[in-house]
Write a protein that holds these residues in place. Structure first.
Motif, PDB file in Angstrom:
ATOM      1  N   THR A  49       0.864  -1.184   0.000  1.00 21.45           N
ATOM      2  CA  THR A  49       0.000   0.000   0.000  1.00 21.45           C
ATOM      3  C   THR A  49       0.898   1.230   0.000  1.00 21.45           C
ATOM      4  OG1 THR A  49      -0.038   0.154   2.415  1.00 21.45           O
ATOM      5  CG2 THR A  49      -1.745  -1.212   1.370  1.00 21.45           C
ATOM      6  N   ALA A  50       0.321   2.379  -0.241  1.00 20.04           N
ATOM      7  CA  ALA A  50       1.093   3.625  -0.214  1.00 20.04           C
ATOM      8  C   ALA A  50       1.695   3.844   1.173  1.00 20.04           C
ATOM      9  CB  ALA A  50       0.204   4.801  -0.608  1.00 20.04           C
ATOM     10  N   ALA A  51       0.891   3.558   2.213  1.00 15.90           N
ATOM     11  CA  ALA A  51       1.374   3.728   3.583  1.00 15.90           C
ATOM     12  C   ALA A  51       2.494   2.732   3.890  1.00 15.90           C
ATOM     13  CB  ALA A  51       0.224   3.540   4.570  1.00 15.90           C
ATOM     14  N   GLY A  52       2.344   1.517   3.392  1.00 10.20           N
ATOM     15  CA  GLY A  52       3.370   0.510   3.617  1.00 10.20           C
ATOM     16  C   GLY A  52       4.680   0.872   2.940  1.00 10.20           C
ATOM     17  N   LYS A  53       4.604   1.381   1.730  1.00 10.96           N
ATOM     18  CA  LYS A  53       5.810   1.803   1.016  1.00 10.96           C
ATOM     19  C   LYS A  53       6.502   2.950   1.752  1.00 10.96           C
ATOM     20  CE  LYS A  53       4.260   0.528  -3.647  1.00 10.96           C
ATOM     21  NZ  LYS A  53       3.922   1.047  -4.999  1.00 10.96           N
ATOM     22  N   LYS A  54       5.704   3.841   2.289  1.00  9.25           N
ATOM     23  CA  LYS A  54       6.265   4.974   3.024  1.00  9.25           C
ATOM     24  C   LYS A  54       6.996   4.486   4.278  1.00  9.25           C
ATOM     25  CE  LYS A  54       4.972   9.532   4.836  1.00  9.25           C
ATOM     26  NZ  LYS A  54       3.844  10.486   5.048  1.00  9.25           N
ATOM     27  N   ALA A  55       6.386   3.547   4.985  1.00  7.45           N
ATOM     28  CA  ALA A  55       7.012   2.982   6.184  1.00  7.45           C
ATOM     29  C   ALA A  55       8.296   2.248   5.831  1.00  7.45           C
ATOM     30  CB  ALA A  55       6.034   2.030   6.875  1.00  7.45           C
ATOM     31  N   ALA A  56       8.243   1.433   4.768  1.00 10.15           N
ATOM     32  CA  ALA A  56       9.408   0.649   4.370  1.00 10.15           C
ATOM     33  C   ALA A  56      10.556   1.540   3.925  1.00 10.15           C
ATOM     34  CB  ALA A  56       9.022  -0.322   3.259  1.00 10.15           C
ATOM     35  N   THR A  57      10.228   2.608   3.225  1.00  5.07           N
ATOM     36  CA  THR A  57      11.262   3.540   2.770  1.00  5.07           C
ATOM     37  C   THR A  57      11.959   4.194   3.950  1.00  5.07           C
ATOM     38  OG1 THR A  57      10.061   3.986   0.714  1.00  5.07           O
ATOM     39  CG2 THR A  57      11.698   5.615   1.397  1.00  5.07           C
ATOM     40  N   TRP A  58      11.184   4.609   4.935  1.00  6.49           N
ATOM     41  CA  TRP A  58      11.767   5.231   6.137  1.00  6.49           C
ATOM     42  C   TRP A  58      12.644   4.231   6.880  1.00  6.49           C
ATOM     43  CZ3 TRP A  58      12.056   4.692  11.377  1.00  6.49           C
ATOM     44  CH2 TRP A  58      12.475   5.807  12.113  1.00  6.49           C
ATOM     45  N   LEU A  59      12.183   3.008   7.032  1.00  5.41           N
ATOM     46  CA  LEU A  59      12.932   1.986   7.751  1.00  5.41           C
ATOM     47  C   LEU A  59      14.208   1.594   7.000  1.00  5.41           C
ATOM     48  CD1 LEU A  59       9.854  -0.117   8.831  1.00  5.41           C
ATOM     49  CD2 LEU A  59      11.493   0.920  10.424  1.00  5.41           C
ATOM     50  N   GLU A  60      14.129   1.564   5.689  1.00  7.17           N
ATOM     51  CA  GLU A  60      15.324   1.254   4.894  1.00  7.17           C
ATOM     52  C   GLU A  60      16.378   2.336   5.076  1.00  7.17           C
ATOM     53  OE1 GLU A  60      16.648   0.356   0.245  1.00  7.17           O
ATOM     54  OE2 GLU A  60      14.536   0.650   0.752  1.00  7.17           O
TER      55      GLU A  60
END
Length: 284
Positions: free
Chosen positions: A128-139
């Protein structure tokens, strides 16, 4: 009418102002240069203040990879006991680095990795858009920043000298985790999932037939595990929070196809070994 026009400025004062203006003009480039060169790189705290975390993944999403990571701890403890039996508790980073790299399991077979790739492919369908945002921050921040921030918070509660020593111990642990994982990755040459299937990360623009970057073992996982073991020893009551953040980082690497599960578990094993090493040689 400009009232300044009616004022008679003494010649001496005019000359003084002129000289000062020239002097300032000559010095200005030097002052700007000195000021620019004195700027410090933003700290981990600064980086996260500038880019605070978005809503991260739910506990149910990260639980499975967290359990797989947990299983590496027992294995690492048993392996590290062998190290201390032979080398004792004195620091020998060169020997330990070489030894720890040898403890990483043989990479999965092509068939096993293909099965793991399918898991990433299925997970990608749930993005999801929210999931991608979270994953990008964590990466971005899961390599070092978040762990340094956690340590910074703890340092606020201890004497300055103690905090300085703890900072000096975490930094080499994170560096060693990257060094070992990079060495093993270069040797085993296991292509990242998004290289095997470019549709998983179309923004990466992978060239057809590309091999690297290599993802076995995960450097993110190695650094997270090393940091969690070290930080948990310093502040046991916060260990659960550290483990939660570790699981968030690990899951994000699967979510965006940076790694498959075996990459994560191999990296976690390295980090667990490093955590045991740093705690032992520091007398903690």
């Amino acid at each position: 009418m400009n009232v300044l026009r009616g004022i008679k400025w003494p010649y001496a004062l005019i000359a003084l102002v002129a000289v000062a203006a020239v002097a300032v003009g000559m010095l200005r480039p030097q002052l700007v240069t000195a000021d620019t060169s004195s700027k410090k790189k933003p700290s981990a705290t600064d980086k996260i203040k500038q880019s605070p975390p978005p809503a991260l993944f739910a506990d149910a999403q990260i639980a499975a990879i967290g359990k797989k990571a947990d299983a590496q701890r027992t294995k690492a403890d048993a392996l590290f006991a062998q190290w201390t039996k032979t080398h004792g508790t004195t620091r020998d980073d060169k020997a330990f680095t070489a030894w720890a790299a040898q403890q990483v399991p043989t990479p999965p077979t092509a068939a096993q990795r293909a099965a793991e790739l399918q898991q990433d492919q299925q997970l990608a369908k749930t993005r999801t858009a929210a999931g991608k945002k979270a994953a990008t921050w964590l990466e971005l921040h899961g390599k070092k920043d978040i762990w340094k921030l956690y340590l910074h918070d703890q340092r606020e509660l201890v004497p300055a000298q103690q905090g300085k020593a703890e900072k000096a111990e975490l930094k080499p642990a994170l560096k060693m985790a990257k060094t070992i994982s990079d060495q093993v990755a270069a040797k085993d040459k296991q292509s990242a999932p998004y290289v095997l299937d470019p549709t998983l990360r179309p923004e990466k623009h992978i060239k057809p037939g590309a091999k690297g970057p290599y993802s076995y073992p995960s450097s993110h996982a190695a650094r997270a595990a090393a940091a969690v073991i070290y930080l948990s020893a310093l502040s046991p009551h916060r260990a659960e929070d550290y483990r939660w953040m570790q699981d968030e980082v690990l899951y994000s690497r699967l979510y965006m196809a940076g790694h498959v599960t075996s990459d994560i578990t191999a990296g976690t094993l390295i980090g667990d070994l490093i955590g045991d090493y740093e705690l032992t040689i520091s007398g903690r």
